[in-house]
Design a protein around this motif. Sequence first.
Motif, PDB file in Angstrom:
ATOM      1  N   THR A 115       0.745  -0.794   0.294  1.00  0.00           N
ATOM      2  CA  THR A 115      -0.460  -0.093  -0.151  1.00  0.00           C
ATOM      3  C   THR A 115       1.085   0.771   0.060  1.00  0.00           C
ATOM      4  OG1 THR A 115       0.116   0.335   2.076  1.00  0.00           O
ATOM      5  CG2 THR A 115      -2.005  -1.523   1.160  1.00  0.00           C
ATOM      6  N   GLN A 116       0.069   2.058  -0.060  1.00  0.00           N
ATOM      7  CA  GLN A 116       0.744   3.466  -0.107  1.00  0.00           C
ATOM      8  C   GLN A 116       1.389   3.553   1.134  1.00  0.00           C
ATOM      9  OE1 GLN A 116      -0.910   6.959  -1.434  1.00  0.00           O
ATOM     10  NE2 GLN A 116      -2.159   5.761  -2.665  1.00  0.00           N
ATOM     11  N   ARG A 117       1.227   3.266   2.104  1.00  0.00           N
ATOM     12  CA  ARG A 117       2.501   3.243   3.726  1.00  0.00           C
ATOM     13  C   ARG A 117       4.107   2.979   3.199  1.00  0.00           C
ATOM     14  NH1 ARG A 117      -2.134   0.604   4.069  1.00  0.00           N
ATOM     15  NH2 ARG A 117      -3.818   0.734   5.766  1.00  0.00           N
ATOM     16  N   GLU A 118       3.988   1.690   2.534  1.00  0.00           N
ATOM     17  CA  GLU A 118       5.613   1.631   2.575  1.00  0.00           C
ATOM     18  C   GLU A 118       5.821   2.668   0.574  1.00  0.00           C
ATOM     19  OE1 GLU A 118       2.313  -2.010   1.717  1.00  0.00           O
ATOM     20  OE2 GLU A 118       3.529  -0.685   3.154  1.00  0.00           O
ATOM     21  N   LEU A 119       4.598   2.863  -0.364  1.00  0.00           N
ATOM     22  CA  LEU A 119       5.189   2.625  -1.451  1.00  0.00           C
ATOM     23  C   LEU A 119       3.759   3.806  -1.845  1.00  0.00           C
ATOM     24  CD1 LEU A 119       5.559  -0.700  -3.567  1.00  0.00           C
ATOM     25  CD2 LEU A 119       7.246   1.029  -2.797  1.00  0.00           C
ATOM     26  N   PRO A 120       4.807   5.219  -1.451  1.00  0.00           N
ATOM     27  CA  PRO A 120       4.077   6.325  -1.327  1.00  0.00           C
ATOM     28  C   PRO A 120       3.475   6.421  -3.797  1.00  0.00           C
ATOM     29  CG  PRO A 120       5.682   6.814  -0.103  1.00  0.00           C
ATOM     30  CD  PRO A 120       5.572   5.565   0.195  1.00  0.00           C
ATOM     31  N   GLU A 121       4.553   5.720  -3.723  1.00  0.00           N
ATOM     32  CA  GLU A 121       4.247   6.084  -5.179  1.00  0.00           C
ATOM     33  C   GLU A 121       3.264   5.569  -6.280  1.00  0.00           C
ATOM     34  OE1 GLU A 121       7.310   5.588  -9.357  1.00  0.00           O
ATOM     35  OE2 GLU A 121       8.130   4.718  -7.242  1.00  0.00           O
ATOM     36  N   LEU A 122       2.595   4.479  -5.362  1.00  0.00           N
ATOM     37  CA  LEU A 122       1.320   4.470  -5.440  1.00  0.00           C
ATOM     38  C   LEU A 122       0.236   4.991  -6.020  1.00  0.00           C
ATOM     39  CD1 LEU A 122       1.060   0.712  -3.158  1.00  0.00           C
ATOM     40  CD2 LEU A 122       1.861   0.971  -5.584  1.00  0.00           C
ATOM     41  N   ALA A 123       0.213   6.743  -5.128  1.00  0.00           N
ATOM     42  CA  ALA A 123      -0.697   7.462  -5.791  1.00  0.00           C
ATOM     43  C   ALA A 123      -1.032   8.365  -7.096  1.00  0.00           C
ATOM     44  CB  ALA A 123       0.231   8.487  -4.690  1.00  0.00           C
ATOM     45  N   LEU A 124       0.657   7.269  -7.639  1.00  0.00           N
ATOM     46  CA  LEU A 124       0.476   7.769  -9.021  1.00  0.00           C
ATOM     47  C   LEU A 124      -0.356   7.558 -10.420  1.00  0.00           C
ATOM     48  CD1 LEU A 124       4.267   9.528  -8.494  1.00  0.00           C
ATOM     49  CD2 LEU A 124       2.698  10.788  -7.673  1.00  0.00           C
ATOM     50  N   PHE A 125      -0.661   6.054  -9.684  1.00  0.00           N
ATOM     51  CA  PHE A 125      -0.950   5.105 -10.623  1.00  0.00           C
ATOM     52  C   PHE A 125      -2.691   6.272 -10.582  1.00  0.00           C
ATOM     53  CE2 PHE A 125       2.429   2.826  -9.797  1.00  0.00           C
ATOM     54  CZ  PHE A 125       2.560   2.019 -10.756  1.00  0.00           C
ATOM     55  N   ASP A 126      -3.137   6.305 -12.060  1.00  0.00           N
ATOM     56  CA  ASP A 126      -4.214   6.397 -12.853  1.00  0.00           C
ATOM     57  C   ASP A 126      -4.629   5.613 -13.227  1.00  0.00           C
ATOM     58  OD1 ASP A 126      -4.241   9.393 -11.601  1.00  0.00           O
ATOM     59  OD2 ASP A 126      -3.368   9.826 -13.598  1.00  0.00           O
ATOM     60  N   LEU A 127      -6.461   5.129 -12.970  1.00  0.00           N
ATOM     61  CA  LEU A 127      -6.887   4.579 -13.149  1.00  0.00           C
ATOM     62  C   LEU A 127      -8.155   4.444 -13.888  1.00  0.00           C
ATOM     63  CD1 LEU A 127      -5.562   3.030 -11.283  1.00  0.00           C
ATOM     64  CD2 LEU A 127      -6.899   0.949 -10.649  1.00  0.00           C
ATOM     65  N   ARG A 128      -8.674   3.717 -14.531  1.00  0.00           N
ATOM     66  CA  ARG A 128      -9.852   4.367 -16.075  1.00  0.00           C
ATOM     67  C   ARG A 128     -10.863   3.419 -16.190  1.00  0.00           C
ATOM     68  NH1 ARG A 128      -6.011   7.966 -17.859  1.00  0.00           N
ATOM     69  NH2 ARG A 128      -5.994   9.477 -17.956  1.00  0.00           N
ATOM     70  N   LEU A 129     -12.252   3.403 -15.536  1.00  0.00           N
ATOM     71  CA  LEU A 129     -12.940   1.908 -15.839  1.00  0.00           C
ATOM     72  C   LEU A 129     -13.652   2.133 -17.364  1.00  0.00           C
ATOM     73  CD1 LEU A 129     -15.528   2.343 -12.628  1.00  0.00           C
ATOM     74  CD2 LEU A 129     -13.593   0.003 -13.355  1.00  0.00           C
ATOM     75  N   ARG A 130     -12.848   1.356 -18.134  1.00  0.00           N
ATOM     76  CA  ARG A 130     -13.216   0.641 -19.841  1.00  0.00           C
ATOM     77  C   ARG A 130     -14.781  -0.036 -19.692  1.00  0.00           C
ATOM     78  NH1 ARG A 130     -11.760   5.728 -21.606  1.00  0.00           N
ATOM     79  NH2 ARG A 130      -9.775   5.664 -20.931  1.00  0.00           N
ATOM     80  N   ALA A 131     -15.460  -0.008 -20.442  1.00  0.00           N
ATOM     81  CA  ALA A 131     -16.024  -0.928 -21.246  1.00  0.00           C
ATOM     82  C   ALA A 131     -15.990  -2.535 -20.820  1.00  0.00           C
ATOM     83  CB  ALA A 131     -16.962  -1.179 -22.254  1.00  0.00           C
ATOM     84  N   ASP A 132     -15.007  -2.885 -20.824  1.00  0.00           N
ATOM     85  CA  ASP A 132     -14.355  -4.609 -20.368  1.00  0.00           C
ATOM     86  C   ASP A 132     -13.144  -4.747 -19.529  1.00  0.00           C
ATOM     87  OD1 ASP A 132     -12.148  -3.352 -21.834  1.00  0.00           O
ATOM     88  OD2 ASP A 132     -12.382  -4.891 -23.778  1.00  0.00           O
ATOM     89  N   GLY A 133     -13.237  -3.758 -18.857  1.00  0.00           N
ATOM     90  CA  GLY A 133     -12.054  -3.677 -18.163  1.00  0.00           C
ATOM     91  C   GLY A 133     -11.049  -2.437 -17.285  1.00  0.00           C
ATOM     92  N   LEU A 134     -10.415  -2.200 -16.506  1.00  0.00           N
ATOM     93  CA  LEU A 134      -9.361  -1.022 -15.968  1.00  0.00           C
ATOM     94  C   LEU A 134      -8.838  -0.550 -17.588  1.00  0.00           C
ATOM     95  CD1 LEU A 134      -8.528  -3.088 -12.769  1.00  0.00           C
ATOM     96  CD2 LEU A 134     -10.297  -1.051 -13.183  1.00  0.00           C
ATOM     97  N   GLU A 135      -8.060   0.565 -17.036  1.00  0.00           N
ATOM     98  CA  GLU A 135      -7.030   1.233 -17.791  1.00  0.00           C
ATOM     99  C   GLU A 135      -6.382   1.629 -16.927  1.00  0.00           C
ATOM    100  OE1 GLU A 135      -7.520   3.474 -21.933  1.00  0.00           O
ATOM    101  OE2 GLU A 135      -6.605   4.623 -20.383  1.00  0.00           O
ATOM    102  N   ILE A 136      -4.431   0.833 -16.554  1.00  0.00           N
ATOM    103  CA  ILE A 136      -4.102   2.094 -15.600  1.00  0.00           C
ATOM    104  C   ILE A 136      -2.576   2.304 -16.454  1.00  0.00           C
ATOM    105  CG2 ILE A 136      -2.565   1.702 -13.915  1.00  0.00           C
ATOM    106  CD1 ILE A 136      -4.414  -1.276 -14.287  1.00  0.00           C
ATOM    107  N   SER A 137      -2.670   3.661 -16.001  1.00  0.00           N
ATOM    108  CA  SER A 137      -0.909   4.511 -16.657  1.00  0.00           C
ATOM    109  C   SER A 137      -1.174   5.151 -15.321  1.00  0.00           C
ATOM    110  CB  SER A 137      -1.654   5.398 -17.396  1.00  0.00           C
ATOM    111  OG  SER A 137      -3.284   6.422 -16.510  1.00  0.00           O
ATOM    112  N   HIS A 138       0.573   5.482 -15.267  1.00  0.00           N
ATOM    113  CA  HIS A 138       1.495   5.739 -14.343  1.00  0.00           C
ATOM    114  C   HIS A 138       1.815   7.856 -14.463  1.00  0.00           C
ATOM    115  CE1 HIS A 138       4.570   6.700 -11.476  1.00  0.00           C
ATOM    116  NE2 HIS A 138       4.646   5.862 -10.733  1.00  0.00           N
ATOM    117  N   ARG A 139       0.900   8.409 -13.579  1.00  0.00           N
ATOM    118  CA  ARG A 139       1.313   9.739 -13.779  1.00  0.00           C
ATOM    119  C   ARG A 139       2.384  10.053 -14.554  1.00  0.00           C
ATOM    120  NH1 ARG A 139      -0.982  12.124  -8.870  1.00  0.00           N
ATOM    121  NH2 ARG A 139      -2.488  10.415  -9.258  1.00  0.00           N
ATOM    122  N   THR A 140       3.929   9.754 -13.959  1.00  0.00           N
ATOM    123  CA  THR A 140       4.750  11.144 -14.339  1.00  0.00           C
ATOM    124  C   THR A 140       5.831   9.807 -15.457  1.00  0.00           C
ATOM    125  OG1 THR A 140       6.071   9.981 -11.759  1.00  0.00           O
ATOM    126  CG2 THR A 140       4.923  11.972 -12.402  1.00  0.00           C
TER     127      THR A 140
END
Length: 273
Positions: free
Chosen positions: A47-72
């Motif tokens: 979790t972000q407790r030990e990995l604060p960088e997890l906050a930088l992943f953005d998620l979107r709901l698509r019709a068939d699944g998740l789309e995940i990207s990294h902000r930087t």
Amino acid sequence: MLRLTDLYVYPIKSLGGIRLDRAELTDRGLRHDRRWMLVDETRRFLTQRELPELALFDLRLRADGLEISHRTRPGAPLAVPFGLTTGEPISTAVFSWPVETVAVSAGADDWFSHALGRRVRLVFQPDDAHRPVDPDYARQPTDQTSLSDGYPYLLIGQASLDDLNAHLDDPVPMNRFRPNLVFTGSPAYDEDQWREFMVGDLKFFAVKPCARCGIPGIDQATGQRSPEVLRALNAVRRRGTKTLFGQNLLAEATTGWLTVGDEITVVRRRDEA
């Protein structure tokens, strides 16, 4: 009048949240909420407790699944399909509570490992994996949750955040506290006194105040720690050995829909129990 003003899901535990106009109830929380999570090579949840960088992943709901990207970090986003039913079994735990998951794919593992610079795996909680809530707070033996810290829903009043922000030089947004339901129309911390309430025609039970960890001290836009938020939170909301902010909920129904704008009616308060 009390109104539901925001709905959020966090499909991958401790990664970015998604605001919804409508959300569907399931037998373990809002649909898609915290059904995936990252584990390390020892199968320990991350979790972000030990990995604060997890906050930088953005998620979107698509019709068939998740789309995940990294902000930087540049690169193609990761697609994770819904409906996973089989995969390598991964026995893990959230704190001391065991949970059975399955591995999503080697490609997902590689994508996250590259983004984080360490070896991790993405796992999913299938529908036939049941994780009961703490029996001290369950209303019935079938009460369960997904891969959340402990309960299927978290409620926070906007007035409560406004009060906390009055103690900060730089106000913080609600995403620091990762709620599922946000409402307006009551004084600060009024939700502390709720026991039963309706959102539209769906009944919820406030079973336990949420004891906060260090994640509210992480800026969700940058992944940087800001200890002044935790200092203010402790000054305002310290109760004994814990700092409380928000209410953990159980729902009476396992199906139904919540919609932003729904009216909230408090049925029973703690002093009426």
